[in-house]
Design an enzyme around this catalytic site. Sequence first.
Site, PDB file in Angstrom:
ATOM      1  N   LYS A  52     113.108 -33.260 -23.439  1.00 19.29           N
ATOM      2  CA  LYS A  52     112.946 -32.578 -22.141  1.00 19.29           C
ATOM      3  C   LYS A  52     111.559 -32.841 -21.579  1.00 19.29           C
ATOM      4  CE  LYS A  52     116.421 -29.136 -23.390  1.00 19.29           C
ATOM      5  NZ  LYS A  52     116.790 -27.771 -23.781  1.00 19.29           N
ATOM      6  N   GLN A  96     113.822 -22.606 -25.919  1.00 19.33           N
ATOM      7  CA  GLN A  96     114.832 -23.356 -26.676  1.00 19.33           C
ATOM      8  C   GLN A  96     115.540 -22.431 -27.661  1.00 19.33           C
ATOM      9  OE1 GLN A  96     115.663 -26.457 -25.891  1.00 19.33           O
ATOM     10  NE2 GLN A  96     117.248 -26.593 -27.446  1.00 19.33           N
ATOM     11  N   ASP A 119     117.712 -22.756 -17.099  1.00 15.61           N
ATOM     12  CA  ASP A 119     118.799 -22.888 -18.073  1.00 15.61           C
ATOM     13  C   ASP A 119     120.086 -22.250 -17.543  1.00 15.61           C
ATOM     14  OD1 ASP A 119     118.473 -24.295 -20.475  1.00 15.61           O
ATOM     15  OD2 ASP A 119     117.137 -22.759 -21.298  1.00 15.61           O
TER      16      ASP A 119
HETATM   17  N1  GUN Z   1     120.021 -24.841 -27.350  1.00 12.15           N
HETATM   18  C1  GUN Z   1     121.153 -25.580 -27.265  1.00 12.15           C
HETATM   19  N2  GUN Z   1     121.421 -25.883 -25.965  1.00 12.15           N
HETATM   20  C2  GUN Z   1     120.434 -25.325 -25.230  1.00 12.15           C
HETATM   21  C3  GUN Z   1     120.169 -25.296 -23.828  1.00 12.15           C
HETATM   22  O1  GUN Z   1     120.895 -25.840 -22.982  1.00 12.15           O
HETATM   23  N3  GUN Z   1     119.049 -24.608 -23.462  1.00 12.15           N
HETATM   24  C4  GUN Z   1     118.252 -23.987 -24.352  1.00 12.15           C
HETATM   25  N4  GUN Z   1     117.176 -23.327 -23.886  1.00 12.15           N
HETATM   26  N5  GUN Z   1     118.476 -23.985 -25.657  1.00 12.15           N
HETATM   27  C5  GUN Z   1     119.574 -24.656 -26.084  1.00 12.15           C
END
Ligand code: GUN
Length: 291
Positions: A52, A96, A119
């Site tokens: 990211k 995350q 998100d």
């Molecule tokens: N963990 C697995 N998928 C995601 C996601 O799309 N966003 C976040 N913040 N954590 C995750």
Amino acid sequence: MNLLDGKIVSQAVKDRLKTYTEERLVQGKKAPHLAAILIGNNGASETYVASKVKSCAEVGFTSTLIRLEESISEQELLFKLTELNDDFDVDGILVQLPLPKHISEQKVIETILPSKDVDGFHPESVGRMVQGLPAFYPATPYGILLMLEHYKIETKGKHAVVIGRSNIVGRPISIMLNKNEYPGNCTVTVCHSHTHNLKEICLQADIIITALGKPEFLKGDMVKEGAVIVDVGITRVPDASKKSGFSIKGDVDFNDVAPKCSYITPVPGGVGPMTIAALMMNTFKACAAKD
Ligand code: GUN
């Protein structure tokens, strides 16, 4: 069989965002800024967050990576989030997941300002999405829509079967696929661990989205000829032949299913890169909304 190639489509989305960001800078506006919080030392989470941050640099966004100890208290984390909420330069915030057990995921999600919820996990974002209002869509389902759009996959009147009902993927994609505009207008069936006759239901599907986290679960005899297959699974399985000691497996038995379908996402290189492209889109929108 045609590949739904997430590397190509995500690159196209990122190229577009890079151009838009350059245009903003020429106009004297700020670059979008994503703040990512990574807690502890979960290997998969480290990899996702690193991707990211790298993607932010590729498209010209600013990013701030905040690494916190596994032992951080819930109160300290919520305080950090309030600081980021109050920081005008930060446009998007993501924490995350998964979180350490002593921290409430729901409290964390609800502490992030909806206007910075890139998100798309905040109940306000989800409620807006369900009502068809402009909203941040969760990145993985949004990435799937961008992929279907790119390949001009017909969705109107099609039967989409979603396997899995998580808040991150299964439930939101089921809602997004039946919205009254393209890509949408599907008849959607959501299947889960208590579903009877899963194979018979899958055999009726024009589009199958697998998001259950069981390696190679979907077999060729569960798929109708010509179906579109979107594999959201990314499970690490031990593999002594790999330097890392593991390989990544999707929920679909690719070699078994591929000969029967019209389109299929590979794993890796399918939905994964699209998730990140969608997050970049949300971050750009969060920034542009403040102009
Ligand atoms: N963990 C697995 N998928 C995601 C996601 O799309 N966003 C976040 N913040 N954590 C995750």
